[in-house]
Design a protein around this motif. Sequence first.
Motif, short mmCIF file in Angstrom:
data_model
loop_
_atom_site.label_atom_id
_atom_site.label_comp_id
_atom_site.label_asym_id
_atom_site.label_seq_id
_atom_site.Cartn_x
_atom_site.Cartn_y
_atom_site.Cartn_z
N SER A 57 7.70 8.14 -1.40
CA SER A 57 7.10 7.16 -0.49
C SER A 57 5.88 6.47 -1.09
O SER A 57 5.47 5.41 -0.61
CB SER A 57 6.71 7.84 0.82
OG SER A 57 5.80 8.89 0.57
N SER A 58 5.32 7.01 -2.16
CA SER A 58 4.19 6.35 -2.81
C SER A 58 4.63 5.52 -4.01
O SER A 58 3.79 4.96 -4.71
CB SER A 58 3.15 7.39 -3.24
OG SER A 58 3.70 8.26 -4.20
N GLY A 59 5.93 5.46 -4.28
CA GLY A 59 6.45 4.64 -5.36
C GLY A 59 6.61 5.35 -6.69
O GLY A 59 6.96 4.72 -7.69
N GLN A 60 6.37 6.65 -6.73
CA GLN A 60 6.51 7.41 -7.98
C GLN A 60 7.96 7.81 -8.19
O GLN A 60 8.62 8.28 -7.27
CB GLN A 60 5.62 8.65 -7.95
CG GLN A 60 4.15 8.35 -7.83
CD GLN A 60 3.64 7.52 -8.99
OE1 GLN A 60 3.91 7.84 -10.15
NE2 GLN A 60 2.92 6.46 -8.69
N THR A 61 8.45 7.63 -9.41
CA THR A 61 9.85 7.90 -9.72
C THR A 61 10.15 9.40 -9.61
O THR A 61 9.46 10.22 -10.20
CB THR A 61 10.18 7.41 -11.14
OG1 THR A 61 9.84 6.04 -11.24
CG2 THR A 61 11.66 7.59 -11.44
N GLN A 83 10.91 0.94 -5.93
CA GLN A 83 9.47 0.89 -5.70
C GLN A 83 9.11 -0.18 -4.68
O GLN A 83 8.29 0.05 -3.79
CB GLN A 83 8.72 0.60 -6.99
CG GLN A 83 8.36 1.82 -7.78
CD GLN A 83 7.51 1.47 -8.98
OE1 GLN A 83 7.56 0.37 -9.51
NE2 GLN A 83 6.72 2.43 -9.41
N GLN A 84 9.70 -1.35 -4.81
CA GLN A 84 9.40 -2.43 -3.87
C GLN A 84 9.77 -2.03 -2.45
O GLN A 84 9.05 -2.35 -1.51
CB GLN A 84 10.16 -3.70 -4.26
CG GLN A 84 9.63 -4.36 -5.50
CD GLN A 84 10.51 -5.48 -5.98
OE1 GLN A 84 11.49 -5.84 -5.34
NE2 GLN A 84 10.18 -6.06 -7.11
N LEU A 150 9.62 8.05 6.13
CA LEU A 150 10.13 7.68 4.82
C LEU A 150 9.69 8.71 3.79
O LEU A 150 8.50 8.93 3.60
CB LEU A 150 9.60 6.29 4.41
CG LEU A 150 10.00 5.81 3.03
CD1 LEU A 150 11.48 5.42 3.02
CD2 LEU A 150 9.15 4.64 2.60
N VAL A 151 10.67 9.37 3.16
CA VAL A 151 10.34 10.35 2.12
C VAL A 151 10.70 9.82 0.74
O VAL A 151 10.13 10.27 -0.26
CB VAL A 151 11.05 11.71 2.36
CG1 VAL A 151 10.50 12.37 3.60
CG2 VAL A 151 12.54 11.56 2.42
N ALA A 152 11.63 8.87 0.67
CA ALA A 152 12.03 8.32 -0.62
C ALA A 152 12.79 7.01 -0.39
O ALA A 152 13.13 6.67 0.74
CB ALA A 152 12.91 9.31 -1.38
#
Length: 181
Positions: A57-61, A83-84, A150-152
């Motif tokens: 949720s923070s955009g980290q792969t 990410q977007q 949202l988790v991913a």
Amino acid sequence: MRSGWWFLIALALSSTASAQLPVRKYLPIAMATEAVLGAVEKCEDMNQYVAAAIVDSSGQTLAILRHDRAKMQSLEQARQWAQQGALRVVTAPPPTVAPPRPPTTPDANIDEAKRKAQDDARRMLEDQRRRAELAQRRMMGLPIEVQDVLVAQIAVSGSFEPENDLVCAKAGIDRIRSQLR
């Protein structure tokens, strides 16, 4: 005696502070890997060679996978789209298409050829608008939510049609749906 009071006050403050910490839901790496594998396999079944990425949720792969026959840029594109979506950042808004102008003369005076040309133009504009909206959804991937949190975010890139990217991403989510709680 005084030191005992300070100890009790410190203990009481620390217990109330720790009780206020938020709990964060997250997607384990094993499940993220399973989801990207499911997405790539679904596209492979459709003879589409793609890359898939999942970010938190923070955009980290969390997980990223490219089929052997997928284009190299598909990998980075899938990661960026995920990410977007996770960050709800839109870098390329859909093109705005002006609605067709109504005819200036009454419909009874327009001959059949002009009416057909106007209808064709209207249909073409509607099709362009639909494709732009679909491309916009594709660019943000699909959310993976647990109890409306949202988790991913998963995104797939590299298929010939935007619809196929979304179908494959949904297949990846469906593969881990029973494990999400």
